[in-house]
Design a protein around this motif. Structure first.
Motif, short mmCIF file in Angstrom:
data_model
loop_
_atom_site.label_atom_id
_atom_site.label_comp_id
_atom_site.label_asym_id
_atom_site.label_seq_id
_atom_site.Cartn_x
_atom_site.Cartn_y
_atom_site.Cartn_z
N VAL A 1 26.46 3.92 -0.63
CA VAL A 1 28.02 3.08 -0.76
C VAL A 1 28.89 2.09 0.79
N SER A 2 28.22 0.60 0.95
CA SER A 2 28.60 0.62 2.26
C SER A 2 29.22 0.26 2.54
N PHE A 3 30.43 0.14 3.07
CA PHE A 3 32.04 -0.50 3.12
C PHE A 3 32.59 -1.07 4.35
N CYS A 4 31.03 -1.15 5.26
CA CYS A 4 31.40 -1.03 6.43
C CYS A 4 31.31 -2.29 7.72
N PRO B 1 40.92 -6.10 11.80
CA PRO B 1 40.22 -5.26 11.08
C PRO B 1 41.55 -5.27 10.10
N THR B 2 42.49 -5.84 9.73
CA THR B 2 43.68 -5.57 9.10
C THR B 2 44.10 -6.44 8.02
N GLY B 3 43.50 -7.26 8.24
CA GLY B 3 44.06 -8.42 7.09
C GLY B 3 45.27 -8.88 7.01
N ALA B 4 45.94 -8.66 8.40
CA ALA B 4 47.83 -9.39 8.90
C ALA B 4 47.08 -11.08 8.60
N VAL B 5 47.79 -11.78 8.25
CA VAL B 5 47.72 -13.27 8.68
C VAL B 5 49.29 -13.49 9.48
N LEU B 6 49.16 -14.19 10.60
CA LEU B 6 50.95 -14.06 10.67
C LEU B 6 51.52 -15.72 10.80
N SER B 7 52.39 -15.85 10.01
CA SER B 7 53.50 -16.98 10.11
C SER B 7 53.56 -17.78 10.54
N ALA C 1 41.53 -12.48 5.40
CA ALA C 1 40.24 -12.04 5.14
C ALA C 1 39.46 -10.79 4.21
N PHE C 2 38.34 -10.37 4.01
CA PHE C 2 38.03 -8.84 3.58
C PHE C 2 38.35 -7.61 3.70
N TYR C 3 39.90 -7.15 5.00
CA TYR C 3 39.38 -6.15 4.72
C TYR C 3 40.72 -6.23 4.37
N ALA C 4 41.06 -3.95 4.31
CA ALA C 4 41.78 -3.43 3.67
C ALA C 4 42.02 -2.42 5.00
N PHE C 5 43.03 -2.11 6.00
CA PHE C 5 43.44 -0.78 6.95
C PHE C 5 44.53 0.16 6.18
N VAL C 6 42.93 1.17 5.48
CA VAL C 6 44.36 2.24 4.61
C VAL C 6 44.41 3.02 6.10
N ASN C 7 46.27 3.73 5.10
CA ASN C 7 46.50 4.35 5.99
C ASN C 7 45.76 6.35 5.27
N ILE C 8 45.04 6.95 6.45
CA ILE C 8 44.84 8.28 5.71
C ILE C 8 45.16 9.02 6.44
N LYS C 9 46.62 9.10 7.33
CA LYS C 9 47.72 10.50 7.33
C LYS C 9 47.46 11.41 7.13
N ARG D 1 39.26 0.69 8.01
CA ARG D 1 38.61 -0.15 7.29
C ARG D 1 37.66 0.16 6.14
N ILE D 2 38.03 -1.04 4.92
CA ILE D 2 37.07 -0.78 4.33
C ILE D 2 37.27 -2.18 4.16
N SER D 3 35.57 -2.73 4.10
CA SER D 3 35.11 -4.77 3.80
C SER D 3 35.46 -4.41 1.79
N TYR D 4 35.56 -5.32 1.86
CA TYR D 4 35.33 -4.93 0.38
C TYR D 4 35.27 -6.49 0.21
N ALA D 5 33.95 -7.31 1.12
CA ALA D 5 33.05 -8.10 0.01
C ALA D 5 32.06 -7.72 -0.09
N SER D 6 32.21 -7.09 -1.42
CA SER D 6 31.22 -6.37 -2.18
C SER D 6 31.76 -7.32 -3.44
N SER D 7 30.55 -6.25 -4.66
CA SER D 7 30.95 -6.73 -6.04
C SER D 7 32.50 -5.79 -6.62
N GLU D 8 33.13 -6.57 -7.51
CA GLU D 8 34.27 -5.48 -7.80
C GLU D 8 33.16 -4.26 -8.61
#
Length: 383
Positions: A29-32, A171-177, A316-324, A360-367
Motif C-alpha cells: 500500500v503506497s502513500f508515497c 510536503p506539509t499541507g500548509a496554506v499561507l494566509s 494540497a493532499f499531504y499529511a506531515f506526520v510527527n513520529i518523534k 509524509r503521507i499522500s492521501y491522493a488515494s481512495s478512502e
C-alpha cells in the motif's frame, strides 16, 4: 565516461529509495507519490483526441499556443486576482520545467535563494544546476509549518536574489494566509527580491478557505514569477503541461531558452489544457471535496496510533506526520513500515533537515486504501 561535478553533487531522492525497498514486497500500500488517483476529466480527454485527429500534431510556438496562453491569463485575472495578458504567460513541460526555467533566467552562479524547510526536494537540485546556493529557513509544526516573514528576513544576505514560496505546500499541507503573504511581500519589496511562487495545489484548499497569490498584492507582480500546472487541479500529471506567469521581460527570457530546452510543449496536450480551463469545473471541485474527506479520515486514524500525531493539513493532499514519539528516525520508521506492514511512506528527512522527526503521507488515494494503510500501521505500531 565522467559525469559533471554539479550533477554528481545532486542529492539522491529519498522517495526513490523507498520505492526501491518496497519493490521487494507484494501487496504494498503506497502513500508515497503525490499523484491524483482520479482520471482526467472526459471533456479534457475529448479535446486532446480532437486535436490529434484533426491535424494539431505539428510544431507550435515556443511560448505555447495562443488559445492556452489567453485562457491562463483569464484564469489568473478571475481566480488569482493578477491582472495579466497572454504575453505574461509561458507554457512549459510541467511545473518542474517552469521552475527550472525561472531559476535559469533570474539566477547567476553564487546567488542565494531562500527555501522553506521542509520543501519539495526538486528545488534543491534545480538550484544546484544553475550554480546558485539554497538557504534553508525552518518551518515549525508549532506554526502549522508556515514560513514566517521575520525568519526570511534574518536569512537575507547581500547575495540573496530570490525566495521560493509553495502554498498550498508539498510536503506539509500548509496554506499561507493573506496577512502572512503581505508581511512576506513587504520584506521582498524592502530588499528588492524575486519570489518564485509555486502554486500547483491552488485549487486544493479545505475548510471553506481559498489560496492567495502573492503576485496579486500592490507592487508584487513585478517581483513575482508564479508557477502552476494542470497536474493536480485537473488530474493531468501525465499530460505534462505547466506554466509560468511573470513580467514580460522574464517571459521573453524563458521563451528564448525554450528553443534550447524542448522547443515547445506537446500541441494536443495544450489544446486539452485549454479545454480544462474553458470547460466545466465541477470535476475539480469534486476532487477537492473528496480530498477533504480523505484528509479527515486519515488524520483521525493517524492520531489513534501510538507514538505519532498529525496536525490537520490546510491544503494540497499531504499529511506531515510527527513520529518523534516512536523514538525512530524518519528513515527507520519508513523502513519498518515497509518491512513489517508493506506500507510505503516518505521519510521527512527527504524534504530537508527540519523534516526529520516526520513522515509524509499522500492521501491522493481512495478512502478504502487509506483505511487499509492505517489499519496496517496500527497493527505494527500499537503493539
Amino acid at each position: 565516461m565522467n559525469i559533471s561535478k554539479h550533477v554528481e553533487a545532486m542529492p539522491a531522492s529519498g522517495i526513490r529509495a523507498m520505492f526501491d525497498l518496497a519493490a521487494k514486497y507484494d501487496d504494498v500500500v503506497s502513500f508515497c507519490i503525490g499523484e491524483p488517483d482520479f482520471e482526467t476529466p472526459q471533456n479534457v480527454i475529448e479535446a486532446g483526441k480532437f486535436a490529434l485527429e484533426n491535424g494539431y500534431t505539428k510544431y507550435v510556438p515556443n511560448s505555447g499556443i495562443p488559445e492556452l496562453r489567453e485562457a491562463i491569463a483569464e484564469k489568473m485575472r478571475r481566480e488569482n486576482g493578477i491582472d495579466v495578458k497572454a504575453e505574461n504567460v509561458m507554457i512549459n513541460n510541467g511545473a518542474c520545467q517552469s521552475l527550472m526555467s525561472a531559476m535559469q533566467v533570474i539566477m547567476d552562479a553564487g546567488d542565494e535563494i531562500i527555501l522553506p524547510d521542509p520543501c519539495f526536494p526538486n528545488y534543491i537540485g534545480q538550484i544546484m544546476l544553475v550554480g546558485a546556493k539554497a538557504v534553508m529557513v525552518g518551518c515549525l509544526e508549532e506554526n502549522a509549518f508556515h514560513i514566517k516573514a521575520e525568519d526570511i528576513e534574518k536569512a537575507i544576505t547581500p547575495r540573496t536574489k530570490a525566495i521560493v514560496l509553495n502554498s498550498p505546500c508539498n510536503p506539509t499541507g500548509a496554506v499561507l494566509s493573506e496577512s502572512e503573504l503581505k508581511e512576506i511581500a513587504e520584506v521582498v519589496k524592502k530588499h528588492d527580491l524575486i519570489v518564485i511562487s509555486d502554486e500547483p495545489y491552488d485549487t486544493i484548499v479545505f475548510d471553506g478557505k481559498t489560496a492567495c497569490s502573492i503576485a496579486s498584492f500592490p507592487g508584487m507582480f513585478e517581483h513575482t514569477i508564479t508557477i502552476n500546472s494542470f497536474s493536480k487541479s485537473h488530474a493531468m500529471t501525465g499530460w505534462r503541461v505547466g506554466y509560468a506567469v511573470a513580467p514580460k521581460n522574464v517571459i521573453d527570457a524563458m521563451i528564448l531558452i525554450q528553443e534550447s530546452l524542448s522547443s515547445s510543449v506537446n500541441a494536443a496536450a495544450q489544446y486539452a489544457a485549454a479545454q480544462a480551463l474553458k470547460g466545466q469545473q465541477e470535476t475539480t471541485a469534486y476532487m477537492t471535496a473528496e480530498y477533504e474527506k480523505r484528509r479527515n479520515l486519515l488524520v483521525k486514524g493517524l492520531n489513534e496510533i501510538k507514538g505519532i500525531s498529525c496536525i490537520v493539513p490546510e491544503g494540497a493532499f499531504y499529511a506531515f506526520v510527527n513520529i518523534k514519539g516512536t523514538g525512530l528516525t524518519s528513515v527507520e520508521l519508513a523502513t519498518k513500515l515497509i518491512e513489517e506492514a508493506q506500507v510505503v511512506l516518505t521519510p521527512g528527512s527527504a524534504f530537508g533537515d527540519f523534516g526529520e522527526g516526520y513522515i509524509r503521507i499522500s492521501y491522493a488515494s481512495s478512502e478504502e486504501k487509506l483505511q487499509e494503510g492505517i489499519n496496517r500501521m496500527k497493527k505494527v505500531l500499537n503493539k
